[in-house]
Each structure stands twice: as C-alpha cells, then as structure tokens.
Design an enzyme around this catalytic site. Structure first.
Site, PDB file in Angstrom:
ATOM      1  N   ARG A 174      -4.745   1.806  -1.169  1.00  0.00           N
ATOM      2  CA  ARG A 174      -4.935   0.489  -0.570  1.00  0.00           C
ATOM      3  C   ARG A 174      -4.858  -0.647  -1.582  1.00  0.00           C
ATOM      4  O   ARG A 174      -5.523  -0.616  -2.621  1.00  0.00           O
ATOM      5  CB  ARG A 174      -6.292   0.418   0.135  1.00  0.00           C
ATOM      6  CG  ARG A 174      -6.507  -0.915   0.846  1.00  0.00           C
ATOM      7  CD  ARG A 174      -7.890  -1.032   1.445  1.00  0.00           C
ATOM      8  NE  ARG A 174      -8.060  -2.325   2.083  1.00  0.00           N
ATOM      9  CZ  ARG A 174      -9.221  -2.894   2.370  1.00  0.00           C
ATOM     10  NH1 ARG A 174     -10.343  -2.255   2.075  1.00  0.00           N
ATOM     11  NH2 ARG A 174      -9.272  -4.083   2.931  1.00  0.00           N
ATOM     12  N   LEU A 175      -4.035  -1.639  -1.251  1.00  0.00           N
ATOM     13  CA  LEU A 175      -4.062  -2.934  -1.912  1.00  0.00           C
ATOM     14  C   LEU A 175      -4.699  -3.892  -0.923  1.00  0.00           C
ATOM     15  O   LEU A 175      -4.146  -4.165   0.147  1.00  0.00           O
ATOM     16  CB  LEU A 175      -2.648  -3.398  -2.277  1.00  0.00           C
ATOM     17  CG  LEU A 175      -2.555  -4.785  -2.920  1.00  0.00           C
ATOM     18  CD1 LEU A 175      -3.228  -4.797  -4.285  1.00  0.00           C
ATOM     19  CD2 LEU A 175      -1.104  -5.231  -3.045  1.00  0.00           C
ATOM     20  N   GLY A 219       1.657  -2.649   4.627  1.00  0.00           N
ATOM     21  CA  GLY A 219       2.310  -3.885   5.046  1.00  0.00           C
ATOM     22  C   GLY A 219       1.341  -4.906   5.599  1.00  0.00           C
ATOM     23  O   GLY A 219       0.143  -4.913   5.270  1.00  0.00           O
ATOM     24  N   ASP A 244      -5.824  -6.296   9.923  1.00  0.00           N
ATOM     25  CA  ASP A 244      -4.711  -6.068  10.845  1.00  0.00           C
ATOM     26  C   ASP A 244      -4.526  -4.580  11.122  1.00  0.00           C
ATOM     27  O   ASP A 244      -3.913  -4.209  12.125  1.00  0.00           O
ATOM     28  CB  ASP A 244      -3.413  -6.694  10.327  1.00  0.00           C
ATOM     29  CG  ASP A 244      -3.113  -6.383   8.864  1.00  0.00           C
ATOM     30  OD1 ASP A 244      -3.955  -5.758   8.203  1.00  0.00           O
ATOM     31  OD2 ASP A 244      -2.038  -6.795   8.383  1.00  0.00           O
ATOM     32  N   ILE A 272      -5.662  -6.990   1.034  1.00  0.00           N
ATOM     33  CA  ILE A 272      -5.149  -8.334   1.307  1.00  0.00           C
ATOM     34  C   ILE A 272      -5.988  -9.005   2.392  1.00  0.00           C
ATOM     35  O   ILE A 272      -6.468 -10.113   2.232  1.00  0.00           O
ATOM     36  CB  ILE A 272      -3.669  -8.281   1.744  1.00  0.00           C
ATOM     37  CG1 ILE A 272      -2.799  -7.639   0.652  1.00  0.00           C
ATOM     38  CG2 ILE A 272      -3.158  -9.686   2.064  1.00  0.00           C
ATOM     39  CD1 ILE A 272      -2.737  -8.414  -0.638  1.00  0.00           C
ATOM     40  N   CYS A 305       0.846  -1.188   0.000  1.00  0.00           N
ATOM     41  CA  CYS A 305       0.000   0.000   0.000  1.00  0.00           C
ATOM     42  C   CYS A 305       0.881   1.238   0.000  1.00  0.00           C
ATOM     43  O   CYS A 305       2.099   1.147   0.122  1.00  0.00           O
ATOM     44  CB  CYS A 305      -0.913   0.020   1.228  1.00  0.00           C
ATOM     45  SG  CYS A 305      -2.078  -1.376   1.319  1.00  0.00           S
TER      46      CYS A 305
END
Length: 365
Positions: free
Chosen positions: A51-52, A78, A103, A54, A2
């Site tokens: 944002r990616l 991360g 997370d 996951i 990200c």
C-alpha cells in the site's frame, strides 16, 4: 501506486503466507506504507497487497480489505476519482454504513450493491484490482479503461497467478521464465509488448476496459465493460452545435474538473513540469485550483540539445509554483541504464523511460 498480487493454489496456510510475503517483497517499492496478506485454505485463494497511502491514511484502509458483509475481499491499485459521487449515489439508494473514507471501500460497496459490471462502468479513474467473491466462489481481475495500471495473470502448472508486476510472479515456485516467441516478435515489430500478451509464455495482461472472471471450475472468461471504438461510433461530426467561445468554456470546465478530481488526496500533491504545452496547462489548472503553491519538478541535462529546464523554470516562475530542478549528468544516465532491467518487467524501446525514472526518483525524495 500500490501493488496487488496473489494466486489460486491449495497448499498449507504457512506455505501460502510465506509465498505471498516473498512475492510482496518484490513489489514493496509500489507500496512502502503497508503490506497485507490473506489466504483462504478451503479454496486456495491468496491475496497480497503493497500500500501507498493516498486516501484515508488510517489502518482501516489497509488491504486486503473485506466488505462489511464478508462476501467480498479486494486488493486494489490506483484511484477512483469520482468515488465521492459514487458514495452519494449509494447514499441515495439507502447505503450509509461507511467505515472510512477510502475509495477502496467505495469499490467494495458499489460492487456488492450493483454487481461488478454495473459498478465498474461508473468508475472514473486509473485502477487495477482483484476481488474474491466468497459467495459465488469467483475471482475477478479488473483493469481501467485506458490500461494505465498494469495487471498480469495466467495459469502455470495448474496454478493461477496474478500481480501488478512480473517480478512478483517469479517468486512463486510454479513460475517458468520461458520467453514467448510470439511476444518477442511483436516487441521487435512494435517496440513494446502489447496487451494481452506478455514477454513470458502463459502469462497475459488484463486488457484495458476488461474484466477477467475466474470461475469455480477454474476456467476463465473475459468481459469487456468499455471500448473506445464503441464510444467513438456513438458520436457524430455534427453532435456539437455550440459556438467556438462556448466550446472554450466547456473545455476549460472539463479540464478543470478532471484536474481537480485528481488532486483529491490526504498527502501532498505535485506535478512534473517540462515547460511543454501539456504539463504547463495541467500545472496552470492545478495552481488555479490550489490555495497553496503547487510543487513542480523537472530535470536538466548537461547537453543543451536535450535540456528543457529553462522552459520549465519560466512557466514555474510565471505560475508562482514551488519549483524544484535536478541537474543530471551523463554519469547519472549511465547509472540508470544498469537499473532498467530491475525497474521494468518487459523490454520497451522508449528513450523517455530514463528521464521519467530520474524525475520520479527526484520527486519521491
């Protein structure tokens, strides 16, 4: 991967939002799934995020994310591999008001409950994040123990800037693209620019295992929460008293747990496979853990002196992975060279940057 970015500067909210979006556009490749911005006009704190997705693909995991109390706001790049264990520990202390399963939320709650130094010491993962504490009016920049995730920062013309990539900082009107001569000298000596320096004057890297705290008076201090030499000194040559066979079992268990933790995702997970010892071991553990065939990726070259694809294919066949290979010609390599100055923010003399980019592009497609 990200992108985090932002600044501290009191300006009109509309100008802040325009600047944030301009900066975020430069790092959109780091997070194509969502772009979020936030600005506090009272204190001039601006946060942006690419944002990616996951973990937790829902909108509730978008950033900048606010803690349930409203005290903290975070932009995070991360992954915290042990965040489920941390949630369990927080649950044992009475916290059970979770909104999602990302997370990112785990980081916020842990810091609000334990304080930033105690919380960060518990995080196992690769990460860089920025947190604004609205009660203390302090900004915290944090980087993982080994410095896997980048984070740049610095004061320029009384404006505090930060981002995952230097190219985003260039979009702020206060940025000056002055090369740091000391950093240039280090690059010529070391073939890279080491932390805490960057190639630009007045811009630094957050060092591995470090917290940078920006205070209300706009000064900052560095807090080291982890240091490899300190960990090393705590070990002695005689501290391991098990047999060789027991050591094998311990190492297998340790590697299996580490790989398993890094496979936790709400999207498909794959691996780069060269056929060498390191990648073959990781893929073997992944395939042993997974109930499905693992996707593996490699590239092959026309020049047989540099082609390792036969080794990768042999390992993939033995492990029964879903293997993908892309043939790369000299023209592909030359085309990539022209892109390097846009891909990387600083010069570094590692020839593997070209094949690494090619296999990453191949896997992402």
């Amino acid at each position: 991967m990200c992108g985090v970015l932002g600044f501290i500067q009191k300006i009109q909210a509309s100008d802040a939002e325009k600047t944030l979006l301009s900066m975020a556009k430069e790092t959109s490749h780091r997070g194509p799934d969502n772009t979020g911005i936030w600005y506090d006009p009272e204190y001039g704190v601006a946060l942006g995020h690419n944002r990616l997705s996951i973990l937790d693909l829902s909108e509730s995991a978008n950033q900048p994310m606010k803690s349930s109390s409203g005290r903290l706001r975070i932009v995070f790049n991360g992954e915290i591999y042990n965040h489920l264990k941390i949630r369990n520990d927080l649950g044992l202390e009475g916290y059970n008001s979770w909104r999602g399963h990302s997370d990112t939320e785990t980081i916020l709650v842990a810091i609000e409950c334990w304080g930033i130094e105690r919380a960060v010491k518990k995080f196992t993962g690769m990460f860089s994040f920025v947190i604004w504490d609205n009660y203390k009016k302090e900004l915290f920049l944090v980087r993982d123990r080994m410095g896997e995730k980048p984070l740049y920062y610095g004061w320029i013309n009384n404006v505090f800037l930060f981002s995952s990539e230097l190219k985003a900082l260039k979009k702020h009107s206060s940025f000056t693209s002055e090369i740091d001569k000391k950093s240039l000298g280090l690059y010529l000596k070391l073939l890279s620019v080491p932390a805490p320096y960057s190639i630009y004057k007045n811009i630094l890297k957050v060092e591995p295992g470090m917290i940078v705290k920006v205070k209300k008076d706009r000064t900052y201090e560095k807090i080291r929460y982890w240091d490899y030499p300190c960990q090393k000194e705590s070990l002695t040559i005689n501290s391991f008293n098990k047999s060789f066979q027991e050591a094998q079992i311990d190492l297998t268990d340790l590697l299996t747990n580490v790989v398993s933790d890094q496979m936790v995702a709400d999207v498909p997970v794959g691996a780069f496979l060269s056929g060498g010892i390191d990648s073959s071991l990781i893929v073997a553990l992944m395939q042993n853990i997974s109930s499905n065939r693992v996707h593996t990726y490699s590239i092959s070259f026309d020049d047989e002196r540099y082609d390792e694809s036969d080794y990768a294919y042999s390992v993939a066949k033995y492990l029964n992975t879903r293997h993908h290979t892309k043939r790369v010609s000299s023209n592909n390599l030359l085309e990539t060279v022209e892109k390097l100055s846009n891909i990387y923010d600083e010069p570094f003399s590692d020839s593997s940057q070209i094949p690494t980019y090619l296999v990453s592009e191949f896997a992402s497609n």
